[in-house]
Design a protein around this motif. Structure first.
Motif, mmCIF file in Angstrom:
data_model
loop_
_atom_site.group_PDB
_atom_site.id
_atom_site.type_symbol
_atom_site.label_atom_id
_atom_site.label_comp_id
_atom_site.label_asym_id
_atom_site.label_seq_id
_atom_site.Cartn_x
_atom_site.Cartn_y
_atom_site.Cartn_z
ATOM 1 N N MET A 70 60.311 57.339 55.247
ATOM 2 C CA MET A 70 60.609 57.369 56.669
ATOM 3 C C MET A 70 59.691 56.393 57.391
ATOM 4 O O MET A 70 58.593 56.084 56.920
ATOM 5 N N PHE A 71 60.153 55.917 58.538
ATOM 6 C CA PHE A 71 59.314 55.104 59.416
ATOM 7 C C PHE A 71 58.811 56.032 60.516
ATOM 8 O O PHE A 71 59.532 56.378 61.444
ATOM 9 N N LEU A 72 57.551 56.480 60.370
ATOM 10 C CA LEU A 72 56.963 57.461 61.277
ATOM 11 C C LEU A 72 55.699 56.866 61.890
ATOM 12 O O LEU A 72 54.672 56.733 61.212
ATOM 13 N N GLU A 73 55.758 56.520 63.143
ATOM 14 C CA GLU A 73 54.604 55.907 63.804
ATOM 15 C C GLU A 73 53.514 56.930 64.113
ATOM 16 O O GLU A 73 52.402 56.558 64.482
ATOM 17 N N GLY B 194 67.132 44.756 59.501
ATOM 18 C CA GLY B 194 68.144 45.806 59.366
ATOM 19 C C GLY B 194 67.809 46.865 58.346
ATOM 20 O O GLY B 194 68.717 47.435 57.711
ATOM 21 N N MET B 195 66.518 47.178 58.200
ATOM 22 C CA MET B 195 66.087 48.135 57.181
ATOM 23 C C MET B 195 65.990 49.571 57.692
ATOM 24 O O MET B 195 65.660 50.472 56.925
ATOM 25 N N LEU B 196 66.236 49.802 58.979
ATOM 26 C CA LEU B 196 66.002 51.112 59.575
ATOM 27 C C LEU B 196 67.295 51.737 60.102
ATOM 28 O O LEU B 196 68.145 51.047 60.665
ATOM 29 N N THR B 197 67.393 53.051 59.923
ATOM 30 C CA THR B 197 68.480 53.844 60.487
ATOM 31 C C THR B 197 67.859 54.986 61.279
ATOM 32 O O THR B 197 66.978 55.681 60.749
ATOM 33 N N PRO B 198 68.261 55.204 62.533
ATOM 34 C CA PRO B 198 67.634 56.263 63.336
ATOM 35 C C PRO B 198 67.717 57.634 62.661
ATOM 36 O O PRO B 198 68.767 58.043 62.176
ATOM 37 N N ASP C 41 65.530 51.885 54.324
ATOM 38 C CA ASP C 41 66.286 51.552 53.119
ATOM 39 C C ASP C 41 65.305 50.910 52.135
ATOM 40 O O ASP C 41 65.067 49.698 52.154
ATOM 41 N N VAL C 42 64.714 51.760 51.286
ATOM 42 C CA VAL C 42 63.638 51.304 50.402
ATOM 43 C C VAL C 42 64.134 50.234 49.430
ATOM 44 O O VAL C 42 63.474 49.203 49.236
ATOM 45 N N HIS C 43 65.272 50.464 48.823
ATOM 46 C CA HIS C 43 65.799 49.502 47.847
ATOM 47 C C HIS C 43 66.057 48.144 48.501
ATOM 48 O O HIS C 43 65.693 47.096 47.955
ATOM 49 N N ALA C 44 66.679 48.164 49.680
ATOM 50 C CA ALA C 44 66.975 46.902 50.362
ATOM 51 C C ALA C 44 65.699 46.160 50.737
ATOM 52 O O ALA C 44 65.630 44.926 50.625
ATOM 53 N N LEU C 45 64.673 46.889 51.166
ATOM 54 C CA LEU C 45 63.405 46.254 51.537
ATOM 55 C C LEU C 45 62.729 45.634 50.317
ATOM 56 O O LEU C 45 62.259 44.488 50.365
ATOM 57 N N HIS C 46 62.696 46.373 49.220
ATOM 58 C CA HIS C 46 62.093 45.843 47.987
ATOM 59 C C HIS C 46 62.832 44.600 47.520
ATOM 60 O O HIS C 46 62.219 43.585 47.162
ATOM 61 N N ASP D 85 52.054 70.524 55.951
ATOM 62 C CA ASP D 85 52.557 69.948 54.700
ATOM 63 C C ASP D 85 53.005 71.010 53.699
ATOM 64 O O ASP D 85 52.800 70.867 52.482
ATOM 65 N N ALA D 86 53.633 72.079 54.202
ATOM 66 C CA ALA D 86 54.187 73.093 53.305
ATOM 67 C C ALA D 86 55.571 72.685 52.797
ATOM 68 O O ALA D 86 55.991 73.119 51.725
ATOM 69 N N PHE D 87 56.290 71.842 53.561
ATOM 70 C CA PHE D 87 57.631 71.414 53.167
ATOM 71 C C PHE D 87 58.119 70.336 54.123
ATOM 72 O O PHE D 87 57.565 70.145 55.206
ATOM 73 N N TYR D 88 59.186 69.645 53.725
ATOM 74 C CA TYR D 88 60.013 68.898 54.674
ATOM 75 C C TYR D 88 61.461 68.977 54.227
ATOM 76 O O TYR D 88 61.762 69.233 53.054
ATOM 77 N N VAL D 89 62.363 68.789 55.183
ATOM 78 C CA VAL D 89 63.805 68.844 54.936
ATOM 79 C C VAL D 89 64.427 67.642 55.637
ATOM 80 O O VAL D 89 64.290 67.486 56.845
ATOM 81 N N LYS D 90 65.137 66.818 54.879
ATOM 82 C CA LYS D 90 65.651 65.556 55.401
ATOM 83 C C LYS D 90 67.128 65.397 55.043
ATOM 84 O O LYS D 90 67.513 65.551 53.877
ATOM 85 N N PRO D 91 67.995 65.104 56.016
ATOM 86 C CA PRO D 91 69.398 64.813 55.688
ATOM 87 C C PRO D 91 69.484 63.601 54.775
ATOM 88 O O PRO D 91 68.796 62.603 54.973
ATOM 89 N N ASP D 92 70.357 63.688 53.747
ATOM 90 C CA ASP D 92 70.458 62.590 52.795
ATOM 91 C C ASP D 92 71.836 62.597 52.158
ATOM 92 O O ASP D 92 72.122 63.423 51.291
ATOM 93 N N ALA D 93 72.697 61.687 52.589
ATOM 94 C CA ALA D 93 74.020 61.480 51.990
ATOM 95 C C ALA D 93 74.816 62.776 51.896
ATOM 96 O O ALA D 93 75.410 63.088 50.855
ATOM 97 N N GLY D 94 74.843 63.554 52.964
ATOM 98 C CA GLY D 94 75.633 64.770 53.001
ATOM 99 C C GLY D 94 74.957 65.986 52.405
ATOM 100 O O GLY D 94 75.508 67.085 52.447
ATOM 101 N N ARG D 95 73.772 65.801 51.860
ATOM 102 C CA ARG D 95 72.983 66.921 51.339
ATOM 103 C C ARG D 95 71.613 66.926 52.026
ATOM 104 O O ARG D 95 71.373 66.161 52.949
ATOM 105 N N LEU D 96 70.732 67.780 51.544
ATOM 106 C CA LEU D 96 69.389 67.865 52.097
ATOM 107 C C LEU D 96 68.370 67.508 51.023
ATOM 108 O O LEU D 96 68.369 68.097 49.933
ATOM 109 N N LEU D 97 67.538 66.522 51.327
ATOM 110 C CA LEU D 97 66.427 66.184 50.457
ATOM 111 C C LEU D 97 65.236 67.008 50.925
ATOM 112 O O LEU D 97 64.812 66.896 52.076
#
Length: 375
Positions: free
Chosen positions: A48-51, A73-77, A139-144, A237-249
């Motif tokens: 994530m891009f977290l300032e 173009g590496m970022l998606t809100p 987009d980690v892959h695209a940036l690399h 830092d007990a957990f995080y939940v992130k939307p990812d391609a229709g599922r939750l990471l």
């Protein structure tokens, strides 16, 4: 024997980004011990891009990286909610005070406001939250790949399955023997080997900086209908939940010390995270669809180590980027390249308060014995 100006060791985000920056005016060889670049941490990152993330040096590098990441173009809100369970609201208030100078758009949300903003949160389970509306998914892959293309376009060479076996300094040059018995030489070596950076340093007779490889587990679960932003991350830092391609990471945000290796997920940590997630949200997680793990690499003060080794000529550290290496890559690569060229920290980074001494491999307190470092 082939000669280069700089040999960069490590083909993850750290290595390819600084190699691409240096290739503008140096002949570069990038070497990686694996057959595939970015096999370890970079290839397993849910970045994530977290300032608001990390200490002052990290926040300076992150905010200075935004322009490049947006332009390419590496970022998606994907807004972020930093949440505090009952009794931990003070931690959110402190985070708000710490980050609002560089990230003025952050907002404090009370118990009712946070549930209205993210209905998956269980009413009464969150005392206070900080909303970071400008957070983005990277987009980690695209940036690399963008850095790798840039490196090659500038004439840089890449060698995979090329572990460094031996090295010695002679006549102002490093003579490096690779695992295929090829010998190459260069004036400078950049250690961007991630979890293996201390092991690489020993080959060059450089003193380790006390790098600690910490395992981070991640797993995928099904998402309820209609789930969306913001992402949820516990302030402790007990957990995080992130939307990812229709599922939750999801992740237990674990940091378990281990030797550098091909990391495997921790089933006990996954079970712990599920318990906390079900306590704080209405997700009622019961099944894990997939799981994996990567290594996050820190030194004692959790700030990257970037700079010339004070005792070993021609050896340059570019290590310990922890969980910040993707979001800081553009600014840190420019900074690292400038320092290797004996130039000042780039102006836009310096204006955010970063000085080279904060990254230096000989800064005070860096080599704290592992037993004295908080887990």
């Amino acid at each position: 024997m082939q000669s280069y100006d700089v040999i960069v060791i490590g083909g993850g985000m750290a290595g390819v980004s600084i190699a691409a920056e240096l290739a503008a005016d140096r002949r570069i060889l990038l070497v990686d011990m694996e057959a595939t670049l970015a096999y370890h941490t970079t290839g397993r990152s849910a970045a994530m891009f977290l300032e608001s993330y990390g200490g002052p040096a990290i926040r300076a590098l992150t905010t200075a990286s935004r322009t490049y990441l947006v332009r390419e173009g590496m970022l998606t809100p994907l807004p972020m909610l930093h949440t505090a369970r009952v009794g931990r609201g003070a931690a959110i208030e402190q985070l708000y005070r710490d980050v609002r100078v560089l990230v003025p758009e952050v907002e404090l949300l009370d118990a009712e406001q946070v549930v209205a903003r993210q209905p998956l949160l269980r009413p009464g389970a969150t005392e206070l939250a900080l909303l970071e509306p400008g957070a983005m998914e990277i987009d980690v892959h695209a940036l690399h790949q963008a850095y790798l293309r840039s490196l090659r376009a500038k004439g840089g060479e890449v060698a995979t399955s090329a572990r460094v076996r031996a090295a010695h300094r002679r006549d102002g040059l490093w003579h490096v023997t690779l695992s295929d018995d090829r010998e190459v030489r260069s004036g400078h070596v950049v250690d961007a080997a991630g979890a293996w950076a201390d092991a690489v340093a020993r080959v060059f007779d450089a003193a380790p900086v006390g790098l600690r490889a910490l395992r981070r587990t991640a797993f995928m679960v099904d998402a309820p209908r209609g789930f969306g932003a913001p992402m949820i991350a516990d302030i402790d830092d007990a957990f995080y939940v992130k939307p990812d391609a229709g599922r939750l990471l999801c992740s237990p945000a674990d940091e378990t010390p281990q030797e550098p290796t091909d990391a495997r997920p921790d089933e006990v940590e996954i079970a712990r995270a599920i318990d906390v997630i079900n306590e704080v949200t209405t997700l009622n997680v019961r099944h894990v669809r997939a799981s994996w793990a990567g290594l996050r690499n820190f030194v004692a003060d959790r700030t990257p180590v970037v700079g010339a080794d004070p005792a070993v000529e021609g050896f340059f550290w570019y290590a310990a980027q922890g969980g910040y290496g993707i979001q800081t890559a553009p600014a840190l690569a420019r900074t690292g390249a400038a320092l290797l060229r004996a130039e000042p920290v780039p102006t836009d980074v310096a204006e955010r308060g970063l000085i080279a001494a904060q990254l230096a491999p000989d800064r005070p307190g860096l080599r704290v014995p592992p037993e004295n470092v908080a887990q």
